[in-house]
Design an enzyme around this catalytic site. Structure first.
Site, PDB file in Angstrom:
ATOM      1  N   LYS B  77      46.785  29.987  36.303  1.00 42.77           N
ATOM      2  CA  LYS B  77      46.580  31.526  36.642  1.00 42.77           C
ATOM      3  C   LYS B  77      47.074  31.534  38.144  1.00 42.77           C
ATOM      4  CE  LYS B  77      42.412  34.329  37.725  1.00 42.77           C
ATOM      5  NZ  LYS B  77      41.131  34.280  37.924  1.00 42.77           N
ATOM      6  N   SER B 152      38.761  38.172  35.268  1.00 41.08           N
ATOM      7  CA  SER B 152      40.266  38.080  35.976  1.00 41.08           C
ATOM      8  C   SER B 152      41.307  37.198  35.538  1.00 41.08           C
ATOM      9  CB  SER B 152      40.201  38.009  37.667  1.00 41.08           C
ATOM     10  OG  SER B 152      39.773  36.656  37.810  1.00 41.08           O
ATOM     11  N   SER B 176      34.783  35.134  35.719  1.00 42.01           N
ATOM     12  CA  SER B 176      36.405  35.614  35.288  1.00 42.01           C
ATOM     13  C   SER B 176      37.010  34.321  34.499  1.00 42.01           C
ATOM     14  CB  SER B 176      37.175  35.500  36.689  1.00 42.01           C
ATOM     15  OG  SER B 176      36.691  36.923  37.330  1.00 42.01           O
TER      16      SER B 176
END
Lengths: 98, 473
Positions: B77, B152, B176
């Site tokens: 990420k 997210s 997330s």
């Protein structure tokens, strides 16, 4: 119930060092009041006898030996992205007053 | 059918010389290129990845040990600092920022022979539940591209399901990792807070931020956790790892007591999701698990606690982006103060500004007691209730999300509606306990995730149980 007005939003923006357009102020005002309305439910929760949580690991001061460690990079390496001008290992910023 | 074998199979093949790290990395990069329309990836780091792959292959050729994850490609990420690579947190304020050091989690994976090939899209600064808050583009759900992948860590979850790599790294501050896992049909693991070092991961809410893997199987997730877990001198909130590690235990269902949290099955739960979860519960019962209803009375307030505590901590953590240290600085500032405020106005997206200002409000003089302090005290209440519940059951169960993946744009104009997506995941973050989302079937063709939680530091047992559950639901 808490309700913010335009001045409140401007004050917060100032504290947070963010400039907002008039349209942004209006939008945020509506959104904040909705969100605060939701979180206001906590006002009525009974928390007698309880302390606030500050951390959840249960750890206390984690110390290390006071010796120099070589992490393999210099302050200059770490600041190579910095847009501020660098002189003598310091960041030169715009003047603060005036 | 995935093009990737299990992580252990891939590593074994590379270590044994029947497969090269380079061919694995090339395959990952090819797949990323082929599936680019899903916008899961912000940038590939092709040169760096191929150099590393060749290094691994050379070590194997020399007869030395290339590590337990030799030649396994992965995607991080884009809030993980990867040395030398652009790290943006999907925010304009970090465009052009090249990481001068890297996350401990990345260090550990690389030391084990894994190769980072790309940075995945996210909601900017991890603020969001749909990946629509990325300052660059929205990621499309691999199962239905008109829908969000969750957030997210939406890019990470999508990347795994799109077969770009055997695993991806995500962060979970309010759900997330678990939420996008649920929406995309992946396994998403959130460890006990403190088990994985946060050093080198862009901070969101420091009292709840965790790092974890997204994978196709529980086994793969356990292998990755085993590599990244443990005390780090660079993060003084890290805790000791379990001496027997995380990938070796199987926990059969018989004799296990699982609490089904009644507050997670209320009005807001979509009927299709409810049906899938209830079916899974029956399957678990049929295999010998003892499932009982439990109640956590403060759970309905957890979201309100989170949306006070999280913005407060965000407002503090994002104050460092001031136009002096990190890449972007507004060109037309007459003095330092203008440099701060103009940079932050242009550099931050709407949700970042929203959370910073909300956080500033709840921490400000006159409001601190009523909001932040009160929320942290209700948090104590929640922690106590969870602790008490774990005295009667070994694990907890519920849905991961109230719905399946919603349409792109459906909630993006109503922040509060978006926040409600986290209603089932935030408790684990506030309490600091481990939690996992495991694919549990589909509702109207869309993946549904089953969530399991365990007591603090019971990661080993949770993963062991999850292996059994995975095969049944």
């Amino acid at each position: 119930m808490t309700k913010l007005n335009r001045d409140d939003v401007l004050k917060l923006a100032r504290l947070a060092r963010i400039d907002l357009s008039d349209r942004e102020i209006e939008e945020f005002l509506g959104e904040f009041n909705a969100i605060l309305s939701y979180v206001d439910q906590l006002q009525s929760v009974d928390v007698t006898g309880l302390e606030p949580t500050s951390q959840i690991t249960g750890l206390t001061n984690v110390m290390r030996e006071d010796i120099e460690i070589d992490y393999g990079y210099t302050p200059a390496d770490l600041l190579k992205n910095a847009p501020a001008v660098q002189e003598n290992g310091q960041l030169k910023v715009k003047r603060m007053i005036g | 059918m995935s093009q990737w074998a299990s992580i252990s199979t891939i590593a074994k093949a590379v270590r044994g010389g029947s497969m090269t790290a380079r061919e694995n990395v090339e395959r990952a990069l090819r797949t990323i290129e082929e599936k680019s329309e899903y916008n899961a990836i912000i940038a590939t780091i092709e040169d760096r990845a191929l150099i590393r792959a060749d290094q691994i292959d050379k070590i194997v050729k020399n007869g030395d040990d290339p590590g337990v994850l030799a030649g396994v490609p992965f995607i991080a990420k884009d809030n993980f600092l990867v040395f030398g690579a652009e790290t943006t947190a999907a925010s304009n304020i970090l465009k052009g920022f090249h990481a001068p050091y890297q996350a401990t989690a990345i260090d550990r994976l690389e030391a084990a022979g894994a190769v980072c090939v790309a940075k995945a899209n996210l909601d900017a600064f991890a603020h969001g539940s749909s990946t629509e808050n990325s300052d660059y583009f929205t990621t499309k759900n691999p199962v239905d591209p008109t829908r969000v992948p969750g957030g997210s860590s939406g890019g990470s979850a999508a990347a795994v399901i799109l077969d770009m790599a055997p695993f991806a790294l995500g962060t979970d501050t309010g759900g997330s990792i678990r939420l996008p896992a649920s929406f995309c049909g992946a396994v998403g693991y959130k460890p006990t807070y403190g088990l994985v070092s946060r050093s080198g991961v862009i901070a969101m809410a420091s009292s709840t931020d965790t790092i974890g893997p997204l994978t196709r199987t529980v086994d793969d997730a356990a292998i990755i956790l085993d590599i990244i877990a443990g005390v780090d001198p660079l993060d003084s909130t890290t805790i000791e790892r379990h001496e027997q590690g995380y990938n070796s235990v199987d926990l059969p269902l018989s004799g296990i007591k699982i609490g089904v949290i009644s507050e997670l099955f209320g009005e807001g739960l979509d009927s299709g999701v409810r049906a899938v979860i209830e079916q899974s519960i029956e399957k678990l019962r049929a295999h010998g698990a003892d499932l009982v209803d439990v109640s956590i009375p403060s759970l309905p307030q957890a979201l309100a606690v989170y949306y006070i505590v999280c913005p407060a901590e965000v407002s503090s953590n994002l104050s460092r982006y001031d136009g002096q240290r990190y890449a972007y600085s507004h060109p037309d500032a007459a003095n330092l103060d203008e440099s701060y405020s103009k940079t932050r106005s242009v550099g931050f997206g709407k949700e970042a500004k929203r959370r910073i200002m909300l956080g500033t409000y709840v921490l400000s003089s006159g409001y601190y007691d009523a909001y932040y302090k009160k929320a942290q005290t209700v948090r104590t209440k929640l922690i106590n209730e969870f602790n008490e519940t774990f005295e009667h059951v070994d694990f907890l169960l519920g849905p991961t999300a109230p719905t399946t993946a919603f349409k792109i744009g459906e909630h993006s104009s109503d922040p509060l509606q978006m926040y409600l997506t986290d209603i089932m995941t935030v408790s684990a973050n506030l309490v600091g306990i481990p939690a996992i989302s495991i694919p549990s079937g589909e509702s109207d063709g869309l993946p549904v995730g089953l969530q399991l939680m365990a007591a603090q530091k019971a990661d080993r047992e949770l993963l062991g149980l999850s292996k059994s559950v995975e095969g049944i639901i």
